[in-house]
Design a protein around this motif. Structure first.
Motif, mmCIF file in Angstrom:
data_model
loop_
_atom_site.group_PDB
_atom_site.id
_atom_site.type_symbol
_atom_site.label_atom_id
_atom_site.label_comp_id
_atom_site.label_asym_id
_atom_site.label_seq_id
_atom_site.Cartn_x
_atom_site.Cartn_y
_atom_site.Cartn_z
ATOM 1 N N ASN A 54 0.708 -1.125 -0.024
ATOM 2 C CA ASN A 54 0.025 0.017 -0.149
ATOM 3 C C ASN A 54 0.986 1.245 0.035
ATOM 4 N N PRO A 55 0.185 2.406 -0.518
ATOM 5 C CA PRO A 55 1.033 3.812 -0.446
ATOM 6 C C PRO A 55 1.366 3.978 1.172
ATOM 7 N N ARG A 56 2.571 4.696 1.122
ATOM 8 C CA ARG A 56 3.045 5.066 2.382
ATOM 9 C C ARG A 56 2.809 6.631 2.589
ATOM 10 N N ASP A 83 -0.815 13.816 -3.532
ATOM 11 C CA ASP A 83 -0.661 12.481 -3.855
ATOM 12 C C ASP A 83 0.339 12.086 -5.013
ATOM 13 N N VAL A 136 1.261 9.682 -6.959
ATOM 14 C CA VAL A 136 0.487 8.238 -7.391
ATOM 15 C C VAL A 136 1.669 7.379 -8.112
ATOM 16 N N ASN A 185 3.616 5.922 -5.242
ATOM 17 C CA ASN A 185 2.944 5.162 -4.054
ATOM 18 C C ASN A 185 3.198 5.771 -2.719
ATOM 19 N N LEU A 222 1.988 9.433 -0.500
ATOM 20 C CA LEU A 222 1.124 10.681 -0.063
ATOM 21 C C LEU A 222 1.973 11.727 0.858
ATOM 22 N N VAL A 256 -3.385 15.514 -6.593
ATOM 23 C CA VAL A 256 -2.049 14.742 -7.476
ATOM 24 C C VAL A 256 -1.161 15.868 -7.896
ATOM 25 N N ARG A 291 -1.314 2.129 7.485
ATOM 26 C CA ARG A 291 -2.043 2.179 6.223
ATOM 27 C C ARG A 291 -3.180 2.940 6.004
ATOM 28 N N LEU A 296 -6.424 1.986 0.375
ATOM 29 C CA LEU A 296 -5.950 2.659 -0.669
ATOM 30 C C LEU A 296 -4.934 1.735 -1.376
ATOM 31 N N GLU A 297 -5.051 1.561 -2.690
ATOM 32 C CA GLU A 297 -3.901 0.549 -3.281
ATOM 33 C C GLU A 297 -2.876 1.562 -3.936
ATOM 34 N N ASN A 298 -2.096 0.828 -4.161
ATOM 35 C CA ASN A 298 -0.711 1.290 -4.768
ATOM 36 C C ASN A 298 -1.210 1.615 -6.441
ATOM 37 N N GLY A 299 -0.770 2.974 -6.768
ATOM 38 C CA GLY A 299 -1.185 3.262 -8.251
ATOM 39 C C GLY A 299 -2.518 3.898 -8.334
ATOM 40 N N GLU A 300 -3.061 4.328 -7.041
ATOM 41 C CA GLU A 300 -4.364 5.049 -7.460
ATOM 42 C C GLU A 300 -4.251 6.177 -6.439
#
Ligand SMILES: [Zn+2]
Ligand SMILES: [Zn+2]
Lengths: 186, 186
Positions: free
Chosen positions: A36-38, A104, A106, A109, A111, A173, B38, B72-76
């Protein structure tokens, strides 16, 4: 990711049942390893009409200027994370934090959650990560020596909002190139 | 975490050089495995004076009501994540997203970012995750059957702000018990 962090066997990149995207899956113990994004937390520390920037003493972008920011850790609130990162990078204490910009990033990954805040006192000092700390008026900002695109965009929004006299919470973004230097691992 | 996801050897929980907290470290390949909070993204979908809730058809808290939300998913982007989760759980399309509440669930290393938004059309349908979808007026909200404390707090703030006629962006630590049911893995 090559191996299962639970059982040590090789993982496969495959779509699990009841899912619609590829995950690292372990056929041995059944664990699915989500990625998941960090979240990076940071601060715009104000003192009167000036803000505090840090000259980076670590790679990437050593020698360029940035705002105090770094990865949120497990077990801390976003405010506490911004306070900790500011302390670690500038030895300054910040107060009156107000969430300002959620950027963001993106493609990488990440934020960034940036707080506006006040320096408790006009006291700061160099650290392992920062070779120089300095309070800048708007006209003194070293725009050609800003370390990261997300910091440049943050500062542009901040001064534009300050001129307008209002700081709405912003979420955007920020377009960055994939090969663009970004904050390293914590 | 027991094994290095890079090389498959056992990891040790120890404080790396230039750090101040324990990490899962691999002495074999040198990789440090950071673990970070997360982010869950969610939505308060409005239709006129009503909002859309979902009755959960999955554990935990099957049968109780919640807002559409998920990791939240990676890449969005966060907005795209909230749209995707709403689509997956309600088959509804949302528009005009506005970030509203960042809820910090510190003990379980989760952050909820909830958007206010509009239903594009009053159309929704049951899904694998939701056995019932329904538009609720404020006085109809099933307060005794809300699935998660963070959703309860979100709804309380939402109706309180709606009564006051203003929706400032909010960031707060939401106190939850460690044994409290929370959103499952994605
Ligand atoms: Zn395994
Ligand atoms: Zn290793």
């Amino acid at each position: 990711m090559n191996f299962c962090s639970n059982c040590g066997n090789p993982v496969q990149l495959t779509i699990p049942e009841d899912d619609d995207r590829k995950r690292f899956c372990c056929n041995h113990c059944g664990m699915i390893h989500y990625q998941n994004p960090r979240l990076v937390v940071g601060a715009i520390p104000e003192w009167q009409d000036r803000i505090l920037l840090c000259r980076r003493d670590i790679e990437p972008q050593r020698g360029l200027w940035t705002l105090p920011a770094g990865y949120l850790e497990n077990g801390e609130s976003v405010e506490d994370g911004a306070r900790r990162e500011t302390r670690e990078e500038t030895k300054a204490e910040i107060i009156d934090l107000s969430p300002y910009f959620l950027a963001d990033l993106v493609p990488i990954n990440q934020l960034y959650l940036i707080f506006r805040c006040q320096l408790a006192r006009p006291e700061f000092a160099i650290t392992r990560e920062s070779s120089e700390l300095r309070l800048f008026r708007e006209e003194e900002i070293p725009w050609d020596e800003i370390a990261f695109q997300v910091i440049r965009v943050t500062l542009q929004k901040y001064f534009s909002d300050r001129a307008a006299g209002t700081f709405p919470f912003r979420n955007e973004v920020v377009r960055i190139a994939l090969n663009c230097p970004a904050e390293p691992a914590p």
